[in-house]
Design a protein around this motif. Structure first.
Motif, mmCIF file in Angstrom:
data_model
loop_
_atom_site.group_PDB
_atom_site.id
_atom_site.type_symbol
_atom_site.label_atom_id
_atom_site.label_comp_id
_atom_site.label_asym_id
_atom_site.label_seq_id
_atom_site.Cartn_x
_atom_site.Cartn_y
_atom_site.Cartn_z
ATOM 1 N N VAL A 235 -5.073 -20.445 -7.125
ATOM 2 C CA VAL A 235 -4.159 -21.528 -6.666
ATOM 3 C C VAL A 235 -2.608 -20.973 -7.020
ATOM 4 N N GLU A 236 -1.839 -21.290 -5.954
ATOM 5 C CA GLU A 236 -0.524 -20.654 -5.910
ATOM 6 C C GLU A 236 0.086 -21.773 -5.003
ATOM 7 N N ASN A 237 1.073 -22.578 -5.981
ATOM 8 C CA ASN A 237 1.819 -23.946 -5.505
ATOM 9 C C ASN A 237 1.379 -24.794 -4.745
ATOM 10 N N GLY A 238 -0.116 -25.382 -5.419
ATOM 11 C CA GLY A 238 -0.871 -26.225 -4.740
ATOM 12 C C GLY A 238 -1.765 -25.747 -3.711
ATOM 13 N N VAL A 239 -1.799 -24.364 -3.300
ATOM 14 C CA VAL A 239 -2.636 -23.906 -2.298
ATOM 15 C C VAL A 239 -4.010 -23.389 -2.920
ATOM 16 N N TYR A 240 -5.188 -23.772 -2.578
ATOM 17 C CA TYR A 240 -6.473 -23.235 -3.175
ATOM 18 C C TYR A 240 -6.884 -22.074 -2.037
ATOM 19 N N VAL A 241 -7.149 -20.884 -2.523
ATOM 20 C CA VAL A 241 -7.655 -19.958 -1.854
ATOM 21 C C VAL A 241 -9.084 -19.381 -2.384
ATOM 22 N N THR A 242 -9.878 -19.170 -1.543
ATOM 23 C CA THR A 242 -11.349 -18.752 -2.114
ATOM 24 C C THR A 242 -12.007 -17.654 -1.068
ATOM 25 N N GLU A 243 -12.655 -16.777 -1.422
ATOM 26 C CA GLU A 243 -13.426 -15.829 -0.587
ATOM 27 C C GLU A 243 -14.969 -15.855 -0.558
ATOM 28 N N ASN A 244 -15.353 -16.919 -1.571
ATOM 29 C CA ASN A 244 -16.784 -16.683 -1.740
ATOM 30 C C ASN A 244 -17.422 -18.154 -2.063
ATOM 31 N N LEU A 245 -16.933 -19.156 -1.017
ATOM 32 C CA LEU A 245 -17.504 -20.509 -1.347
ATOM 33 C C LEU A 245 -18.751 -20.426 -0.829
ATOM 34 N N GLY B 160 -11.063 -18.890 2.777
ATOM 35 C CA GLY B 160 -9.898 -19.431 3.402
ATOM 36 C C GLY B 160 -9.035 -20.112 2.543
ATOM 37 N N GLN B 161 -8.358 -21.139 2.738
ATOM 38 C CA GLN B 161 -7.324 -21.858 1.816
ATOM 39 C C GLN B 161 -7.348 -23.394 2.345
ATOM 40 N N VAL B 162 -6.859 -24.015 1.346
ATOM 41 C CA VAL B 162 -6.559 -25.539 1.581
ATOM 42 C C VAL B 162 -5.465 -25.702 0.994
ATOM 43 N N ASP B 163 -4.519 -26.362 1.492
ATOM 44 C CA ASP B 163 -3.167 -26.729 1.219
ATOM 45 C C ASP B 163 -3.088 -28.100 0.653
ATOM 46 N N GLY B 164 -3.362 -28.221 -0.682
ATOM 47 C CA GLY B 164 -3.629 -29.530 -1.299
ATOM 48 C C GLY B 164 -2.301 -30.250 -0.867
ATOM 49 N N PRO B 165 -0.889 -30.123 -1.418
ATOM 50 C CA PRO B 165 -0.040 -31.038 -1.293
ATOM 51 C C PRO B 165 0.131 -31.456 0.395
#
Length: 779
Positions: free
Chosen positions: A667-677, A690-695
């Motif tokens: 998580v970086e500044n509310g952005v969640y990043v994964t490579e293995n969901l 990929g990533q999900v921008d929470g805010p």
């Protein structure tokens, strides 16, 4: 020598007395001068050029120098040659005074002649009579000061006289001549104002001054000094004229305490520092004073002051209806049992003021009470609150130290609080219904069995604060139920310096509570508070059927709340977990297992959501994905009915059950990043990166799916059906898509299988070599 008799009677009016000259006559002149003063008769009984100088050496200076000009007078005397001169009556009147005298002398004309003179006056105006009083000769500074200060009143010489050899009378105040002179004078209605503004006026003064055998007595004196009333002044002064005089004086009366305080402040009386220490002193007191002054050293005194219905205020403490006795001496003022009202409640006061006449003046004050209104009792301890605040305080306090230096004073005691309200700047709301014992001294305080309410949440508290230790406060805190937000300071104002220095360490237990979106029960943790930073260690709690363990750090400053947590979450429902971070979902249910570390900072929950940073490992077990619009759209693109006769569950009704969802996230500044969901389900397997921008609620990810993964067969070739889709009818199928845009309305486009990593194929349990990928030269 021939014996003869000489006698005469003379009345004068507005002129000097004259008589036939003789040796007896010259001695008579000296005798008359002894009666009323040498300067009274400058030419009396002189004729034919004869002067009175021959008798001057025999005339004692008993009275004060003054020139007496007689207006009327009468006298008779009898002389029997050289044997004796008698004056049975001498009347004298002038514009200022009148007197009568009688006396005798024998034998005549000799230095060792025995002389006896008696003088008396009616009541005379004091302003005139004091001119002729031998004040300097009496060597009584106190008497001299007050007589000279009086402008009103009358003085009467009941009797005054001198007797003894003429040689002794010439020196009437020398040692050994005490019995030669006597005086009995009465004063009535005396009054006046001493010079300067340090002293108060006195009036209605009456009493007697008696000189007997060299001792000057003060008897039955009374009068008023300012608003104080002296009812009895008695005393004696010894050693007059000897150079070793002493004074012993007893004074009784009613004292006005307000004027007494002003006299203390002005320094007219001892203990000026004590007068400055008292902001208010009012009422009346009955004084009983014994004053002794010797030939050497300062005056010594002892006394008692009985006060009744007095008022006292020192600092923030105000006492009313003060009753009791104070005893005092040059070294201390002491009151063992004073009763008073503090805020309308009775208290018992003990006070000692020592060395009060020096720079080392110190006090020792003890107050006992069976119950005082809390607002009054706690005013010296709390900077806020109302005297009408609820609750009672009982117990004892002791306040002691130097009058001059407040930093060296100490406060100790034991108090029991009963239903008290205590407003602390630290909390958003005051503590209510506070009950328990507080023990305190110069080293710190201890709280025993404390109970209170904060924002209607009851709690128990015990602890100890030692000023010289770090951390100063150690405690144990137990809440049956609590919203932690009420434990945090109400704001981050920079003027709360105490919060920047405050250090504490203890154990907290909360039966049930919450903090923003975090709901929990059975919380236990060690807490260390160090300069606005709260550290939680050995943290454990239950939440929504799961458990939360770990550690955390929360910092509260002007920029808002900052936290760093290292959670170990097991079995907590996903939707409840997401609420902790001001997030939520209705599309996925299940119990989450999570470990990691997350940090954020911000003044609001939304700001902290934008600033969230960290990493965690996620697993959601035995869950249900329902109404996944994104998945429905993907499946529609795949048109599975062409390849499978099986029907997928209705995602808008029943959803898809899964065994687990796993993934590692950064998580970086509310952005969640994964490579293995990975989503493991009997209905469909999903993997993604990929990533999900929470805010901002945006997504940018590659998603690969394998429907009905429970169906499978051993094949050696899976044909490529179209862009991003490969499969064999009724057997194996795989598809990949690029999802990009708003989470609720993302754009879905097929993603070439060539862009997938081996992770995708491994997660979907499909060997990558079975699919012909264009450009790779492989099937």
């Amino acid at each position: 020598m021939r014996r003869g008799v000489w006698s005469g009677c003379r009345r004068v009016s507005s002129g000097p007395i004259t008589a036939r000259p003789s040796r007896s006559k010259r001695f008579a002149v000296s005798f008359l001068q002894a009666c009323v003063g040498r300067e009274a008769w400058p030419a009396a009984c002189a004729s034919k050029g004869e002067s009175t100088s021959s008798g001057s050496s025999s005339t004692p200076r008993i009275f004060s120098p003054a020139r007496w000009r007689p207006e009327t007078g009468a006298s008779n005397w009898r002389s029997t040659g050289r044997e004796e001169l008698r004056v049975p009556r001498l009347e004298f009147r002038s514009a200022e005074i009148q007197l009568s005298a009688q006396g005798s002398a024998r034998p005549l004309g000799e230095d060792d002649s025995f002389v006896e003179v008696h003088v008396a006056t009616p009541f005379l105006p004091l302003a005139a009579a004091r001119k002729y009083l031998p004040l300097k000769a009496l060597d009584a500074p106190l008497l001299e000061y007050f007589v000279k200060s009086m402008s009103q009143g009358e003085l009467k010489l009941t009797k005054a006289g001198v007797s003894g050899p003429l040689s002794d009378i010439r020196r009437p105040f020398e040692p050994g001549s005490e019995s030669n002179l006597w005086l009995d004078a009465e004063l009535k209605d005396g009054g006046g104002s001493p010079p300067g503004d340090r002293y108060l006026p006195f009036q209605g003064v009456s009493g007697r001054v008696v000189l007997d055998k060299g001792v000057l007595y003060y008897r039955n004196f009374k009068g008023t000094y300012g608003r104080s009333r002296l009812t009895e002044v008695e005393g004696a002064q010894r050693g007059i004229g000897s150079g070793r005089k002493s004074l012993d004086l007893r004074i009784k009366g009613e004292v006005d305490l307000a004027q007494l305080r002003e006299q203390l402040k002005a320094g007219w009386m001892p203990a000026p520092k004590a007068g400055a220490f008292l902001q208010e002193l009012a009422g009346k007191g009955r004084l009983n004073l014994r004053l002794r002054a010797g030939p050497a050293g300062p005056p010594q005194f002892t006394g008692q002051l009985a006060v009744d219905n007095a008022r006292v205020r020192a600092g923030d403490v105000s006492l009313a209806q003060v009753k009791g006795d104070l005893v005092f001496s040059p070294k201390e003022i002491r009151a063992e049992k004073l009763t008073a009202l503090l805020g309308g409640s009775p208290v018992l006061v003990r006070v000692i003021l020592s060395n009060y006449q020096s720079d080392r003046a110190a006090f020792d004050l003890t107050v006992d009470s069976s119950g005082v209104k809390a607002g009054e009792a706690l005013r010296p301890f709390l900077s806020t609150g109302s005297p009408q605040g609820p609750g009672m305080v009982r117990g004892r306090i002791q306040y002691r130290g130097p009058l001059a230096d407040g930093a060296e004073r100490s406060l100790s005691g034991a108090l029991e609080l009963i239903g008290v309200e205590m407003p602390f700047p630290f909390f958003r709301q005051p503590l209510r219904e506070v009950r328990g014992r507080v023990l305190f001294d110069a080293g710190g305080f201890e709280l025993q069995g404390m109970r209170a309410q904060l924002a209607d949440y009851p709690f128990d508290f015990s602890g100890r604060w030692k000023y010289a230790e770090k951390p100063g406060l150690t405690f144990a805190l137990n809440f049956p139920e609590m919203d932690i937000a009420y434990l945090l300071p109400q704001d981050g104002r920079s003027d709360q310096d105490w919060y920047d220095r405050f250090q504490a360490k203890g154990r907290i237990r909360i039966g049930k509570g919450r903090f923003e979106g975090f709901e929990f029960s059975e919380l236990n943790t060690d807490l260390t508070l160090d300069k606005r930073t709260w550290r939680l260690e050995n943290f454990s709690a239950r939440s929504l059927g799961g458990t939360v363990q770990g550690a955390g750090r929360f910092s509260d400053d002007a920029a808002g709340l900052a936290f760093s947590i290292e959670p170990r979450v097991q079995g907590v429902p996903l939707d409840g977990f997401l609420k902790w971070f001001d997030m939520g979902t209705r599309e996925i249910a299940g119990r989450i297992h999570l470990t990691g570390k997350l940090e954020s900072r911000g003044a609001t929950g939304a700001e902290r959501k934008r600033n969230l940073t960290g990493n965690f490992q996620l697993e959601i077990r035995d869950g249900l994905a329902r109404r996944l619009e994104l998945l429905v759209r993907i499946l529609n693109v795949m048109d599975l009915t062409r390849w499978f006769s099986f029907q997928l569950p209705d995602l808008t009704q029943k959803g898809i059950r899964f065994r687990s969802v796993t993934g590692d996230f950064k998580v970086e500044n509310g952005v969640y990043v994964t490579e293995n969901l990975v989503v493991d389900s009997d209905d469909i397997s999903i993997t993604g990166a990929g990533q999900v921008d929470g805010p901002n609620e945006k997504i940018d990810a590659i998603i690969a799916l394998r429907p009905f993964p429970r169906l499978g067969s051993v094949v050696s070739y899976i044909p490529l059906i179209g862009p991003g889709i490969a499969g064999i009818k009724d057997t194996v199928m795989v598809a990949s898509f690029h999802v990009q845009g708003p989470v609720g309305d993302a754009t879905i486009t097929p993603a070439p299988l060539s862009t997938l990593s081996e992770f995708f194929f491994g997660a979907l349990k499909i060997p990558q070599k079975l699919i012909p990928i264009p450009g790779t030269g492989k099937k």
